[in-house]
Design an enzyme around this catalytic site. Structure first.
Site, PDB file in Angstrom:
ATOM      1  NE  ARG A   1      -9.272   2.104   8.548  1.00 45.15           N
ATOM      2  CZ  ARG A   1      -9.058   2.831   7.458  1.00 45.15           C
ATOM      3  NH1 ARG A   1      -7.811   3.062   7.052  1.00 45.15           N
ATOM      4  NH2 ARG A   1     -10.067   3.335   6.769  1.00 45.15           N
TER       5      ARG A   1
ATOM      6  CG  ASP B   1      -1.819   2.069  -2.951  1.00 44.69           C
ATOM      7  OD1 ASP B   1      -2.693   2.840  -3.376  1.00 44.69           O
ATOM      8  OD2 ASP B   1      -1.645   1.855  -1.731  1.00 44.69           O
TER       9      ASP B   1
END
Length: 286
Positions: free
Chosen positions: A50, A152
């Site tokens: 990632r 979030d």
């Protein structure tokens, strides 16, 4: 003189990025401090995969140089670092028994009352939209007396969630009635996509929020808080701190919904189980 300190992109693809044990431990410390996420050793390959994209974007050959950059230029890169290491795995009506329980809660609301619901880990939006659908069905109305706050830490996920657009395969398991009532089917350049209908969008407010923040800035009382499949990324002390801040936000009769693999035996002074991975706040926690 040419700068040979950074390999060309093609060369980096071939040789990979320098990623040492020290770099991995540093990543673990940094994401824990910023997002409360606890990374186990087996997550090392995931971290490399990632974050490599971020190294490639900025032209770094070594993880240590990229991490220096994150810490030196937080306004430029810190959020992208967090976004890269945040897991967004969700689905419409995931763990369906929770939505059945919420429907029962909503049907017991006194006439004329307005209800607040908080989705703590909105991810790409399937969960808050499922909450909105449940509210419409519980009140048999496209304008139920419900306000849904969807938060979030991942700004990229939130942006997609707020658009409410999905590949049609994402709603395959929904009933034909739900598909018809709550979604618009795309055509032409939008073929293969669906979008939640405007009346559903009016029920949900999307906002960034870090559960590690000392004060969430929330003053409303919530009938339901959905905080599912996020606590598993926190260690026990962090879980306790989150629950300590969330429990007082539950309205009388309010419920805290957790993920199927989450339990809080270490925080029974704050929350008590009252259903299948459903909790209520203790009197002392209010």
């Amino acid at each position: 003189m040419a700068d040979h300190s950074r390999p060309r992109a093609a060369e980096r693809e071939a040789i990979g990025f320098e990623f040492t044990d020290r770099d991995f431990r540093r990543v673990c410390r940094m994401i824990y401090a910023r997002a409360g996420i606890h990374l186990a050793e087996h997550k090392r390959d995931m971290v490399y995969s990632r974050l490599s994209r971020r190294l490639r974007t900025h032209g770094f050959a070594r993880f240590c140089d990229y991490l220096d950059f994150v810490e030196a230029e937080p306004a430029a890169e810190e959020q992208a670092f967090i976004n890269a290491l945040t897991t967004n795995l969700t689905a419409f009506f995931r763990e369906a028994h929770h939505f059945d329980a919420l429907r029962d809660q909503l049907r017991a609301v006194p006439r004329g009352a307005v209800v607040d619901i908080w989705c703590c880990a909105a991810s790409t939006g399937e969960e808050p939209w499922s909450l909105a659908i449940t509210a419409c069905e519980a009140f048999a109305s496209d304008t139920p007396p419900v306000r849904i706050l969807a938060t979030d830490i991942d700004t990229n996920a939130l942006a997609g969630a707020a658009r409410g657009e999905y590949g049609i395969e994402r709603i395959t398991d929904l009933s034909a009635e739900r598909k018809r009532r709550f979604f618009l089917r795309g055509s032409g350049p939008n073929e293969g996509l669906v979008k939640v209908k405007p009346f559903l969008q009016r029920l949900v407010e999307f906002r960034q929020l870090n559960l590690l923040a000392p004060d969430y800035g929330l003053r409303q009382q919530f009938l339901a808080v959905f905080c599912r499949n996020v606590m598993i990324y926190f260690d026990k002390p962090t879980q306790y701190e989150v629950l300590r801040k969330v429990a007082p936000l539950l309205a009388p009769g309010g419920r805290f919904y957790a993920g199927h693999s989450e339990s809080f035996a270490h925080a029974l002074d704050l929350v008590q189980p009252c259903g299948r991975t459903i909790y209520r706040a203790t009197r002392e926690a209010r």
